[in-house]
Design an enzyme around this catalytic site. Structure first.
Site, short mmCIF file in Angstrom:
data_model
loop_
_atom_site.label_atom_id
_atom_site.label_comp_id
_atom_site.label_asym_id
_atom_site.label_seq_id
_atom_site.Cartn_x
_atom_site.Cartn_y
_atom_site.Cartn_z
N ASP A 3 4.56 15.56 44.43
CA ASP A 3 5.86 15.21 45.02
C ASP A 3 5.64 14.05 46.00
O ASP A 3 4.51 13.69 46.31
CB ASP A 3 6.46 16.44 45.74
CG ASP A 3 5.60 16.93 46.90
OD1 ASP A 3 5.16 18.10 46.90
OD2 ASP A 3 5.33 16.12 47.82
N HIS A 52 -3.97 13.72 41.99
CA HIS A 52 -3.50 14.33 40.74
C HIS A 52 -2.28 13.61 40.18
O HIS A 52 -1.57 14.16 39.34
CB HIS A 52 -3.18 15.82 40.96
CG HIS A 52 -4.41 16.65 41.20
ND1 HIS A 52 -4.36 17.95 41.63
CD2 HIS A 52 -5.72 16.34 41.09
CE1 HIS A 52 -5.60 18.42 41.75
NE2 HIS A 52 -6.45 17.46 41.45
N CYS A 106 7.87 3.01 25.36
CA CYS A 106 7.06 2.35 26.40
C CYS A 106 7.61 0.94 26.61
O CYS A 106 7.80 0.19 25.63
CB CYS A 106 5.60 2.28 25.95
SG CYS A 106 4.59 1.17 26.95
#
Ligand code: APR
Length: 226
Positions: A88, A103, A130
């Site tokens: 977050d 991470h 993409c």
């Protein structure tokens, strides 16, 4: 003072973001191998995008809490390297800068085909193309189990250079994050663990502050900031 801080899901718990291994944790109703591994993504990208879309929405609704804000205050008085396992952005929204997301981050997206990185949309879909190579192979830029955490060179250097190493709200179940305290201690740093309960690596810390992050972190920061 050179302080290295490692945070985990527990620092965002009082902001309403679920942790992983509590009784109501994310890993209670999602299988890690289905939603947090490259194999799970290859098997069912729709399920994985749905899992991270939910977490992205939860994070967008959450507000930083007193613990996030206290760490921003700490960095105004000391040389702080803030490493987080969290994906977050509550540290940033609580005033911290240069946060090391080992991470990855819910705000980031990655193309599994060409490696291009770009900002994630609030809702990502497996059919999204993409922006660089046009393939339908976009994924969250999150480090999954079996993948190598980001920024490890910088993290090891900060841990070895620290005068104090603090871990906040992490269960010490996932390496290499769980091994950082022992590494810091061997390099001569003071070590302190701030957590609601003891963790799997509490023995690696010389000091412990037991309590909710929104209480113990501001108290700890007040002591360090005089
Ligand atoms: N205040 C302080 N600590 C808290 C609070 C709180 N209010 N609530 C929970 N905690 C603590 C718990 O005691 C536990 O030690 O936060 C920790 C949460 O542990 P986990 O759910 O295992 O989260 P974390 O340690 O961040 O997990 C590490 O595992 O699944 C992977 O990639 C994922 O980054 C994550 C990593």
């Amino acid at each position: 003072m050179r302080i290295c801080v490692l945070t985990g899901a527990g620092i965002s718990a009082e902001s309403g973001i679920r942790t992983f291994r509590a009784t109501d944790g994310l890993w209670e109703d999602h299988r890690i191998e289905d939603v947090a591994t490259p194999e799970g993504f290859r098997r069912d990208p729709v399920l994985v995008h749905r899992f991270y879309n939910m977490r992205r929405a939860d994070a967008a609704r959450a507000q930083p809490n007193a613990a996030h804000r206290a760490l921003a205050r700490l960095a105004r008085r000391h040389q702080v390297t803030l490493i987080t396992q969290n994906v977050d952005d509550l540290h940033e929204r609580g005033g911290s800068t240069d946060v090391i997301h080992m991470h990855g981050s819910l705000l980031g997206a990655l193309c599994a085909a060409c490696g291009h990185r770009f900002p994630a949309t609030l809702v990502m879909r497996s059919l999204d193309r993409c922006p660089a190579c046009g393939k339908q192979s976009t994924r969250p830029d999150i480090v999954w189990f079996g993948e190598i955490p980001y920024h490890m060179e910088r993290i090891w250097a900060a841990v070895e250079d620290a005068e104090m190493f603090a871990a906040i709200g992490t269960s010490g179940q996932v390496y290499p994050a769980a091994g950082l305290a022992q590494h810091a201690s061997r390099a001569g740093a003071a070590t302190i663990e701030l957590n609601l309960a003891r963790s799997a690596v509490s023995r690696d810390f010389a000091q412990h502050r037991i309590g909710p992050a929104t209480s113990v972190v501001p108290e700890w920061v007040d002591e360090l900031c005089g």
